[in-house]
Design a protein around this motif. Structure first.
Motif, short mmCIF file in Angstrom:
data_model
loop_
_atom_site.label_atom_id
_atom_site.label_comp_id
_atom_site.label_asym_id
_atom_site.label_seq_id
_atom_site.Cartn_x
_atom_site.Cartn_y
_atom_site.Cartn_z
N THR A 207 0.01 -3.00 7.44
CA THR A 207 0.28 -1.64 6.97
C THR A 207 0.57 -0.66 8.09
OG1 THR A 207 -2.07 -1.05 7.02
CG2 THR A 207 -1.21 -1.98 4.96
N GLU B 44 0.81 -1.22 0.00
CA GLU B 44 0.00 0.00 0.00
C GLU B 44 0.84 1.27 0.00
OE1 GLU B 44 -2.63 -3.26 1.39
OE2 GLU B 44 -0.56 -2.66 1.79
N TYR B 45 2.13 1.15 0.35
CA TYR B 45 3.03 2.31 0.36
C TYR B 45 3.76 2.50 -0.97
CZ TYR B 45 2.25 2.59 5.39
OH TYR B 45 1.67 2.73 6.62
#
Length: 576
Positions: free
Chosen positions: A548, A151-152
């Protein structure tokens, strides 16, 4: 009276007419939806890595040959009062969020390969905003804003594609990074969120040339009729490579370098030449597509240069003081320029208005047609009027250089004055001097070309006399603190900290520091995560967890002084 058949026939004709009109309307709407707003410029942002103040021709160097960058400077607007953060990740985070690193948790240092650290996911990045305005965004080069969870990654944060490395550095030829037990390939092509490829076949291609090839390919294939382009080019030059071979350059580029006897400096000049060639090729590609006139080009460094062998590299910030990672001018005052139609009336000028790298966030959003009022909770300013108009005063009157509670360091500029506390980088304490590049003969230094451009900074020789204490130190407080008048003393020779005439200046800056410290969040500086080791991913660097959540643990760290109190908090959303 009409018969039933006639009524049905007329109703049928009316229905067909309505269907034809509806289809025609949809087609017209579709045509409009794929046609771009002609007023939106394409944006190309070239971010050099560890480029020194004196590592471009237009600042007066006799050694550096950067004709393509110099041409942009000559035709564009040079930013001469322009600042970034002391190191890589914090500057990139400021650019992408419009916030100081003290508010993203990235104020401590660069993100290491094996840390669960990144720009918090609740912060909307610049490319995500530009996507909302219809832009197609591509990133080519060095990400360095976190990748421990997918997600980064850049393609989860507004970019359609990403090509390059996730980490801070790598071998320019093999694209491997790491040390001994955690060595891995860091060379990626990400298309969309889930199509990710490790580019094993590109081992042996020089990084800067690979970035140029990818950038020009994206430009040549982009549909400029339907969407404006945002091309983010955070290249790795002239950052050092690996310890075993820190300054890497193609042999033909090294042979072109002249003006120095020093082998590593000559290689470094070759790296600059390759960087400049990339700039020229990107510009030529835009011109060949007929879109150069509707493109804004920004060229910037992410921090000051690594000089005099710092990190085994040989940049030059002369005549500015010190190097990358320090809070002196040589660490944070950086090369910057903007080129394009919106600033045509400023062509060839030098702006001395204060600007910070975070200001590009609202400024580019504004250039793209966005309403800056829509950007929430930012520390940056829309500089479009300053960049496009003559005699327009910058809305920025101060900026936080950095606060690092782990190192007990603080730096802030208010107006023309700059206050520093413990400005030296903890890991490189002895790089707080003024460093000229090695000259043609052993023992000789590079001499500058006088009056090259109005952007050239000149200072008298360093006053190494008993009458001048060059230390950042206060006899009254006993602290490593200093106060400089940057407008009149850009080379930071004269410490005003103990001068009674400037007591109110110091007190005013300390009040501003208190204000910003209340907004500071916990620095993200966790210990290494063994799960990141490339050996678990076929010796490649890749996201290694589904979790996350940022790692808020604080790794053991020796601060600058015994008087440095460093307490952790439980959340990065609360003042630290």
């Amino acid at each position: 009276m009409c018969s039933r058949s006639i009524l049905l026939r007329e109703a049928s004709t009316t229905l067909v007419t309505l269907i034809v009109l509806a289809v025609s309307s949809l087609a017209t709407a579709s045509e409009h939806s794929t046609r771009r707003d002609a007023t939106q410029p394409n944006i190309v942002f070239i971010l050099a890595d560890d480029l020194g103040w004196n590592d471009v021709g237009f600042h007066g160097s006799r050694q550096v040959k950067t004709p393509n960058i110099d041409k942009l400077a000559e035709e564009g607007l040079i930013l001469n009062n322009y600042y970034a953060q002391p190191v890589c990740s914090p500057s990139r985070a400021a650019l992408m969020t419009g916030r100081y690193p003290i508010r993203t948790g990235l104020q401590f240092a660069m993100i290491r390969n094996d840390q669960r650290v990144g720009v918090p996911l609740d912060m909307k990045l610049l490319p995500q905003h530009l996507s909302d305005l219809g832009y197609e965004n591509h990133a080519v080069g060095k990400w360095h804003l976190g990748y421990f969870a997918e997600e980064y990654l850049p393609t989860f944060r507004g970019f359609k594609t990403f090509y390059g490395l996730y980490n801070a550095k790598g071998d320019f030829w093999s694209h491997w990074d790491g040390e001994k037990a955690n060595l891995g390939l860091d060379w990626h092509l990400d298309i969309g969120k889930f199509n990710r490829t490790i580019l094993v076949d590109e081992m042996g291609i020089y990084s800067t040339r690979a970035f140029s090839a990818r950038a020009t390919k994206l430009i040549s294939e982009h549909d400029f009729e339907s969407k404006p382009l945002f091309l983010y080019l955070p290249i790795t030059a002239p950052h050092q490579a690996q310890r075993y071979d820190p300054v890497q350059v193609p042999r033909d580029a090294e042979k072109k370098a002249t003006g120095t006897y020093h082998v590593q400096r000559r290689k470094y000049l070759g790296m600059l030449s390759e960087m400049d060639t990339l700039v020229g090729q990107v510009r030529a590609s835009l011109e060949s597509q007929g879109v150069l006139d509707n493109t804004i080009i920004i060229f910037s460094s992410d921090n000051g240069g690594t000089a005099n062998g710092q990190f085994d590299n040989w940049g030059s910030n002369f005549p500015l003081r010190s190097v990358k990672a320090f809070l002196y001018e040589g660490g944070v005052r950086v090369t910057g320029l903007i080129w394009g139609k919106p600033i045509k009336n400023r062509a060839g000028q030098v702006s001395t208005e204060m600007m910070h790298i975070s200001d590009w966030y609202p400024t580019l959003y504004s250039f793209a047609g966005g309403n800056v009022a829509d950007l929430d909770d930012i520390d940056s300013y829309d500089m479009t009027n300053v960049l496009t108009g003559n005699n327009v005063t910058s809305p920025r009157t101060e900026f936080v250089i950095n606060f690092d509670p782990a190192e007990c360091s603080k730096g802030m500029r208010v107006g023309k004055y700059k206050y520093l506390l413990n400005p030296n980088d903890f890991f490189n304490k002895n790089f707080d001097d003024w460093y000229q590049a090695p000259g043609e003969c052993p023992g000789a230094n590079e001499t500058m070309i006088p009056n090259t451009t109005p952007s050239q900074i000149t200072c008298e020789p360093v006053p190494r006399t008993r009458k001048v204490d060059l230390r950042c130190f206060s006899e009254k407080s006993g602290l490593n603190e200093c106060l400089y008048d940057i407008e009149n003393d850009p080379c930071e020779y004269y410490n005003l900290i103990d001068d009674k005439k400037y007591l109110s200046v110091k007190e005013n800056i300390l009040e501003r520091i208190k204000f910003w410290e209340m907004k500071q969040v916990q620095p993200l500086m966790p210990p290494s995560d063994a799960s990141a080791n490339p050996k678990f991913f076929n010796y490649t660097w890749n996201p290694w967890t589904k979790n996350t959540t940022l790692d808020l643990r604080i790794r053991k760290y020796a601060p600058h002084s015994k008087n440095c109190s460093f307490l952790s908090t439980s959340s990065t959303s609360e003042p630290f």
